[in-house]
Design a protein around this motif. Structure first.
Motif, PDB file in Angstrom:
ATOM      1  N   GLN A 220      42.238  31.487  25.054  1.00 17.56           N
ATOM      2  CA  GLN A 220      42.196  31.611  26.569  1.00 17.56           C
ATOM      3  C   GLN A 220      42.758  32.523  27.229  1.00 17.56           C
ATOM      4  O   GLN A 220      43.959  33.189  27.120  1.00 17.56           O
ATOM      5  CB  GLN A 220      42.733  30.128  26.952  1.00 17.56           C
ATOM      6  N   VAL A 221      41.931  32.935  28.360  1.00 21.38           N
ATOM      7  CA  VAL A 221      42.572  34.252  29.253  1.00 21.38           C
ATOM      8  C   VAL A 221      43.382  33.470  30.161  1.00 21.38           C
ATOM      9  O   VAL A 221      43.414  32.696  30.941  1.00 21.38           O
ATOM     10  CB  VAL A 221      41.387  34.992  29.748  1.00 21.38           C
ATOM     11  N   ARG A 222      44.895  34.074  30.039  1.00 24.10           N
ATOM     12  CA  ARG A 222      46.009  33.514  30.789  1.00 24.10           C
ATOM     13  C   ARG A 222      46.567  34.625  31.714  1.00 24.10           C
ATOM     14  O   ARG A 222      47.270  34.379  32.685  1.00 24.10           O
ATOM     15  CB  ARG A 222      47.283  32.983  29.904  1.00 24.10           C
ATOM     16  N   ALA A 223      46.188  35.962  31.491  1.00 21.96           N
ATOM     17  CA  ALA A 223      46.695  36.972  32.521  1.00 21.96           C
ATOM     18  C   ALA A 223      45.452  37.874  32.489  1.00 21.96           C
ATOM     19  O   ALA A 223      44.643  38.141  31.910  1.00 21.96           O
ATOM     20  CB  ALA A 223      47.625  37.721  31.859  1.00 21.96           C
ATOM     21  N   LEU A 224      45.444  38.546  33.764  1.00 20.96           N
ATOM     22  CA  LEU A 224      44.316  39.417  34.189  1.00 20.96           C
ATOM     23  C   LEU A 224      44.885  40.813  34.970  1.00 20.96           C
ATOM     24  O   LEU A 224      45.606  40.932  35.483  1.00 20.96           O
ATOM     25  CB  LEU A 224      43.452  38.690  35.104  1.00 20.96           C
ATOM     26  N   VAL A 225      44.234  42.008  34.436  1.00 21.81           N
ATOM     27  CA  VAL A 225      44.651  43.087  35.150  1.00 21.81           C
ATOM     28  C   VAL A 225      43.267  43.815  35.581  1.00 21.81           C
ATOM     29  O   VAL A 225      42.296  43.769  34.910  1.00 21.81           O
ATOM     30  CB  VAL A 225      44.924  44.309  34.051  1.00 21.81           C
ATOM     31  N   THR A 226      43.402  43.604  36.961  1.00 22.02           N
ATOM     32  CA  THR A 226      41.873  44.411  37.459  1.00 22.02           C
ATOM     33  C   THR A 226      42.375  45.514  38.079  1.00 22.02           C
ATOM     34  O   THR A 226      43.398  46.039  38.627  1.00 22.02           O
ATOM     35  CB  THR A 226      41.392  43.442  38.688  1.00 22.02           C
ATOM     36  N   ILE A 227      41.445  46.541  37.544  1.00 19.83           N
ATOM     37  CA  ILE A 227      41.484  47.950  37.871  1.00 19.83           C
ATOM     38  C   ILE A 227      40.317  48.515  39.027  1.00 19.83           C
ATOM     39  O   ILE A 227      39.434  48.598  38.238  1.00 19.83           O
ATOM     40  CB  ILE A 227      41.876  48.901  36.739  1.00 19.83           C
ATOM     41  N   ALA A 228      40.765  48.720  40.093  1.00 17.12           N
ATOM     42  CA  ALA A 228      39.673  49.374  41.058  1.00 17.12           C
ATOM     43  C   ALA A 228      38.349  48.099  41.028  1.00 17.12           C
ATOM     44  O   ALA A 228      37.150  48.646  41.032  1.00 17.12           O
ATOM     45  CB  ALA A 228      39.478  50.582  40.863  1.00 17.12           C
ATOM     46  N   ALA A 229      38.619  47.108  41.080  1.00 23.26           N
ATOM     47  CA  ALA A 229      37.623  46.074  40.821  1.00 23.26           C
ATOM     48  C   ALA A 229      37.749  44.827  41.923  1.00 23.26           C
ATOM     49  O   ALA A 229      38.869  44.435  42.241  1.00 23.26           O
ATOM     50  CB  ALA A 229      37.510  45.523  39.651  1.00 23.26           C
ATOM     51  N   ASN A 230      36.572  44.576  42.571  1.00 26.92           N
ATOM     52  CA  ASN A 230      36.753  43.171  43.366  1.00 26.92           C
ATOM     53  C   ASN A 230      35.633  42.228  43.043  1.00 26.92           C
ATOM     54  O   ASN A 230      34.897  41.819  43.911  1.00 26.92           O
ATOM     55  CB  ASN A 230      36.378  43.985  44.806  1.00 26.92           C
TER      56      ASN A 230
ATOM     57  N   LEU B   5      43.281  49.946  46.179  1.00 23.70           N
ATOM     58  CA  LEU B   5      43.796  50.665  47.484  1.00 23.70           C
ATOM     59  C   LEU B   5      44.161  49.628  48.409  1.00 23.70           C
ATOM     60  O   LEU B   5      44.962  49.928  49.413  1.00 23.70           O
ATOM     61  CB  LEU B   5      42.460  51.189  47.889  1.00 23.70           C
ATOM     62  N   TYR B   6      43.776  48.493  48.253  1.00 20.90           N
ATOM     63  CA  TYR B   6      43.763  47.281  49.430  1.00 20.90           C
ATOM     64  C   TYR B   6      44.246  46.173  48.826  1.00 20.90           C
ATOM     65  O   TYR B   6      44.210  45.589  47.848  1.00 20.90           O
ATOM     66  CB  TYR B   6      42.427  47.249  50.065  1.00 20.90           C
ATOM     67  N   LEU B   7      44.994  45.292  49.677  1.00 27.35           N
ATOM     68  CA  LEU B   7      45.081  43.751  49.628  1.00 27.35           C
ATOM     69  C   LEU B   7      43.484  43.153  50.042  1.00 27.35           C
ATOM     70  O   LEU B   7      43.445  42.946  51.269  1.00 27.35           O
ATOM     71  CB  LEU B   7      46.392  43.401  50.281  1.00 27.35           C
ATOM     72  N   ASN B   8      43.076  42.732  48.977  1.00 26.49           N
ATOM     73  CA  ASN B   8      41.499  42.380  49.587  1.00 26.49           C
ATOM     74  C   ASN B   8      41.386  41.000  48.864  1.00 26.49           C
ATOM     75  O   ASN B   8      42.177  40.263  48.267  1.00 26.49           O
ATOM     76  CB  ASN B   8      40.644  43.470  49.346  1.00 26.49           C
ATOM     77  N   GLU B   9      39.919  40.861  48.810  1.00 19.95           N
ATOM     78  CA  GLU B   9      39.662  39.297  48.318  1.00 19.95           C
ATOM     79  C   GLU B   9      39.878  39.026  47.003  1.00 19.95           C
ATOM     80  O   GLU B   9      40.284  38.046  46.419  1.00 19.95           O
ATOM     81  CB  GLU B   9      38.043  39.427  48.395  1.00 19.95           C
ATOM     82  N   THR B  10      40.107  40.197  45.896  1.00 16.81           N
ATOM     83  CA  THR B  10      40.638  39.908  44.717  1.00 16.81           C
ATOM     84  C   THR B  10      42.100  40.149  44.664  1.00 16.81           C
ATOM     85  O   THR B  10      42.791  39.263  43.856  1.00 16.81           O
ATOM     86  CB  THR B  10      39.526  40.897  43.448  1.00 16.81           C
ATOM     87  N   SER B  11      42.534  41.163  44.848  1.00 23.25           N
ATOM     88  CA  SER B  11      44.004  41.498  44.898  1.00 23.25           C
ATOM     89  C   SER B  11      45.116  40.437  45.613  1.00 23.25           C
ATOM     90  O   SER B  11      46.232  40.511  45.143  1.00 23.25           O
ATOM     91  CB  SER B  11      44.374  43.060  45.184  1.00 23.25           C
ATOM     92  N   ARG B  12      44.737  39.877  46.343  1.00 20.01           N
ATOM     93  CA  ARG B  12      45.383  38.788  47.068  1.00 20.01           C
ATOM     94  C   ARG B  12      45.703  37.841  46.052  1.00 20.01           C
ATOM     95  O   ARG B  12      46.586  37.138  46.305  1.00 20.01           O
ATOM     96  CB  ARG B  12      44.492  38.115  48.352  1.00 20.01           C
TER      97      ARG B  12
END
Ligand SMILES: Nc1nc2c(c(=O)[nH]1)N[C@H]1C(S)=C(S)[C@@H](COP(=O)(O)OP(=O)(O)OC[C@H]3O[C@@H](n4cnc5c(=O)[nH]c(N)nc54)[C@H](O)[C@@H]3O)O[C@H]1N2
Ligand SMILES: Nc1nc2c(c(=O)[nH]1)N[C@H]1C(S)=C(S)[C@@H](COP(=O)(O)OP(=O)(O)OC[C@H]3O[C@@H](n4cnc5c(=O)[nH]c(N)nc54)[C@H](O)[C@@H]3O)O[C@H]1N2
Ligand code: SF4
Ligand SMILES: [Mo]
Length: 772
Positions: free
Chosen positions: A406-416, A442-449
């Motif tokens: 099961q995925v328990r941790a996530l790294v998003t790289i320039a993705a929303n 670059l931002y605190l946005n819908e995903t990075s929040r």
């Protein structure tokens, strides 16, 4: 191509003191695939003006409003300057050391306890535009050792990559329309006048399309909407959403039926022609026409024109890709071009030859290992891996479904993905259930929040730039490099260093790892690969010590670039130190070095095991069974009485997927997130122009402003993606003023093209209701 440069708000050059303080810098725009050369006027560290660089060898001065907005992006007070770390549930500014310490504290224990696949990675669209991300991401993925790698490719072009791989032996062997010499261009499911081209790097495409028509050529557009590109065309065919496979089969069948198959020069290289003939036999134009909404005589006429015009091309993109038949569409488009002799031919479709990093240029020419898929499968749905990736539509279930792996941790790289992937709302909930999440953005946005740690990227103007991906899809071969334009805060590491430190943490080296040593190891690895490729090609061996010394003046991605240029087709290794390309030589020419028009590359480019073009890859032939099955039922306009309309997407020149909505110069003007509805459908639903309506699919409802438009066909409604900036916890002050709605709440991650795993994002069944 005539340069088209909107007049910028330039500096006052009449004032001597001001003029003296100004400098100009050349910079390739990293925002879309057109890769325009920009000329920035700077006063100290302040951007004063952005223009098109008129002497740029590739873009000749073209730019669009997004390029101008690089100034806004650089200055945006909402753009993150420091890392954020979640403390007591709240994301707060932190030092870089604190951020790395938090990652090192939380990530490795999760890997140790739950295995490598417990950490998923999502790479977003800007990764393909940033050499620091694209060139170092493989090192991070290797360090993480996870199978759960996802990217925007499965929301986009994976079908085309898969078909390239099966037919030519490499995923990125992608032929592009040779537009400046073409006399007949059929554009299917693409709107380059708004998107500026995709898998087709073609700055100033509008002027090039106009030039095509001026010299007597024809432009034809197949699209459910009369787009900005269709408005320039000789003919617009309003295909029914999601039915291109029928249209394409009708065209291909006609080629066989009317004895128009003329593969020309490539005939001897092709393998599988009779299998194709047999496979398409059940799909005559007359049978396909009622399913796609384009009359049979039109299909036959188009097939005849394609076959009869010496310099002709069929170009298909997004609209044909984000469908349940995405891979079949990509295959059929390639076959139309191949069987009429238009591939690898001037004025048809040509294969670019990038000066660096093109895998189809290195190693033994004419033959290779080909591609494989399905080396592993997604845990829940069993979706096959393609090009090292699993479908992004599977991410939510991989996080939600308990069990081993099961995925328990996530790294998003320039993705929303909360806005750009299917089921955004469900994904957002799933992210909150993760044990750890890290976002590079670059931002605190819908995903990075949702992240526990956010690492900010530098402003693009603080990075050097070479287009690793898009030089491989360019309409003309060229070499251009931009050094950083503005100095970065020395405490703010470039993204390539962020990725290397992350890789070190994932490998258990801790947050204090020696980045220089890792960087050296990266260069050594690349050097060994270059040596192996030269040996495989049988070209004169590479003197590793001399090469190591030569590239030693650079670090990071620049060093990899220098190496790739030197070992590339125009490089010093092949052409001698005096004439060949090196990074120094390219950097000395800010407007770029022109490497000439695209030239034929077959058979040299092929990397299939038998050295031939595979016309009939078995999986694609087998997939036609789905089409045959669909054809067994009566053709209908609407499959579902409760959802009688079909929803399609739309791109706008002033927008870029799910971001750039926070930049003042782009945000001004009319509301862009409107639902275009044909007046007949609007009247039937009792919806006035400008009224608000409920757009419904199943239990998902979006409230949208209606825009009457006869550009969409009756039965089709059209909404842009990448909106919905009203989610709590984001920091996007301007975007939040006119947030729009998230189209992808209506998409379903389970709806995919089975071969490529690509999401279905067009032709979604919906209905309209009045707001009461
Ligand atoms: N319904 C529908 N959905 C779609 C599409 C569609 O046509 N219709 N299009 C699809 C396509 S083609 C694509 S490619 C995807 C795109 O979807 P994503 O891959 O999610 O990309 P973007 O929406 O462009 O978001 C980019 C993110 O990267 C951040 N960013 C920008 N520049 C940088 C940078 O230099 N460094 C870092 N670290 N971060 C940066 C932005 O702030 C933003 O958070 O959307 C897909 N979704
Ligand atoms: N301004 C701007 N430029 C961009 C982007 C952006 O968001 N804004 N995004 C960038 C990205 S990531 C990408 S991938 C490229 C994409 O660039 P393009 O491939 O040109 O994509 P779109 O502009 O979305 O054009 C897709 C067209 O397909 C049509 N369409 C929808 N459904 C169907 C169908 O079933 N059949 C057919 N035949 N057509 C259909 C749509 O009406 C639309 O006109 O653009 C890039 N450039
Ligand atoms: S067309 Fe693309 S590359 Fe050119 S200025 Fe606009 S966003 Fe930048
Ligand atoms: Mo894309």
């Amino acid at each position: 191509m005539a340069p088209r440069t909107p007049p910028p708000a330039g500096p006052d050059r009449s004032h001597p003191a001001e003029a003296a303080a100004l400098r100009t810098a050349h910079r390739i725009c990293p925002l879309c695939e057109a890769c325009c050369g920009l000329s920035l006027t700077l006063e100290g560290e302040r951007v004063v003006a952005v223009r098109g660089q008129s002497d740029d060898v590739f873009s000749a001065g073209y730019l669009c409003p997004k390029g101008v907005a690089l100034k806004d992006l650089h200055e945006d007070p909402d753009r993150l300057r420091t890392p954020l770390v979640r403390r007591d549930g709240v994301l707060a500014p932190a030092t870089w050391d604190e951020a790395w310490a938090e990652i090192a504290r939380r990530l490795p224990p999760l890997q140790a306890a739950h295995g490598r696949d417990a950490v998923a990675v999502v790479a977003g669209n800007p990764v393909s535009h940033k050499m620091g991300l694209l060139l170092v991401l493989p090192a991070l993925l290797k360090a993480l050792g996870t199978r759960n790698f996802f990217s925007a490719s499965t929301l986009d072009q994976m079908p085309r990559q898969l078909v390239n791989g099966w037919m030519y032996g490499h995923w990125l062997s992608n032929a592009v329309p040779d537009i400046d010499r073409c006399d007949w261009l059929l554009v299917i499911g693409a709107n380059p006048v708004a998107s500026n081209g995709s898998l087709w790097t073609v700055p100033g495409v509008r002027d090039r399309l106009r030039a095509l028509r001026r010299r007597g050529g024809q432009l034809l557009v197949v699209d459910p909407r009369r787009t900005e590109t269709a408005a320039l065309a000789d003919e617009h065919l309003a295909v029914r959403p999601g039915t291109d496979v029928f249209l394409l089969l009708g065209l291909l069948h006609t080629l066989f039926d009317e004895d128009l198959v003329r593969p020309g020069r490539l005939a001897d290289l092709m393998q599988g022609l009779e299998a194709v003939r047999a496979a398409v036999a059940p799909f005559p134009a007359e049978r396909m026409a009622p399913r796609c909404g384009v009359p049979a005589d039109t299909l036959r006429r188009l097939a005849r024109s394609l076959a009869a015009t010496p310099r002709a091309a069929v170009y298909g993109r997004m609209g044909t890709s984000v469908q349940a038949y995405g891979s079949l569409c990509a295959w059929l488009i390639e076959l139309l071009n191949l069987l009429t002799g238009h591939v690898d031919a001037p004025g048809g479709l040509m294969f670019p030859q990038a000066a660096a990093f093109a895998a189809n240029t290195t190693g033994a020419p004419g033959r290779g290992r080909g591609i494989v898929t399905g080396r592993h499968r997604s845990r829940v749905a069993g979706a096959p891996e393609v090009f090292g990736e699993l479908p992004l539509g599977c991410l939510a279930e991989e996080i939600e479904t308990p069990g081993t792996g099961q995925v328990r941790a996530l790294v998003t790289i320039a993705a929303n993905p909360v806005l750009s992937a299917p089921e955004g709302e469900r994904l957002a909930r799933a992210f909150d259930g993760l044990d750890f999440m890290l976002s590079l953005d670059l931002y605190l946005n819908e995903t990075s929040r949702h992240a526990d740690v956010v690492l900010p990227a530098r402003s693009p103007l603080e990075d050097g730039h070479w287009d690793v991906a898009f030089t491989q899809f360019s309409v003309r071969n060229h070499a251009r490099y931009s050094p950083p334009v503005l100095a970065a805060d020395p405490a703010h590491p470039p993204e390539w260093q962020q990725l290397l430190r992350l890789a070190a943490i994932a490998q258990g080296q801790g947050a204090a790892a020696d980045i220089d040593a890792l960087d050296d190891a990266l260069a050594e690895h690349a050097l060994r690969q270059a040596q192996a490729a030269a040996e495989a090609a049988g070209t004169p061996g590479i003197d590793a010590a001399a090469l190591r010394a030569a590239i030693g003046r650079w670090r990071g991605p620049e060093r990899l670039l220098d190496l790739a240029l030197r070992c590339g087709p125009w490089g010093a290794a092949a052409r001698g130190e005096a004439d060949g390309l090196t990074l120094e030589r390219v950097a000395a020419r800010p407007a770029g070095i022109d490497l000439g028009p695209l030239a034929p590359r077959l058979p040299e480019l092929l990397r299939t095991p038998d050295g031939r073009i595979a016309l009939a890859p078995p999986a694609l032939v087998a997939d036609l069974a789905r089409v045959a099955q669909a054809c067994a039922t009566e053709p209908t306009d609407t499959a579902d009485a409760t959802h009688p309309l079909r929803l399609i997407g739309r791109r706008d020149l002033r927008s870029n997927n799910s971001w750039m909505h926070n930049l003042p110069t782009l945000a001004k003007g009319p509301d862009r997130c409107t639902l275009q509805v044909h007046p007949d459908d609007a009247r039937r639903a009792g919806l006035a122009d400008g009224a608000r309506a409920r757009l419904v699919r199943g239990d998902q409802v979006l409230e949208v402003p209606i825009e009457w438009s006869d550009a969409v066909s009756p039965g089709v409604v059209c909404l842009p993606h990448g909106w919905g900036h009203d989610l709590p916890g984001s920091r996007l002050a301007i975007a939040a003023q006119r947030p729009g709605v998230n189209l992808n709440r209506l998409a379903d991650g389970r709806e995919r093209d089975p071969l490529s795993g690509n999401a279905v994002l067009t032709g979604l069944p919906v209905r309209l209701e009045r707001v009461v």
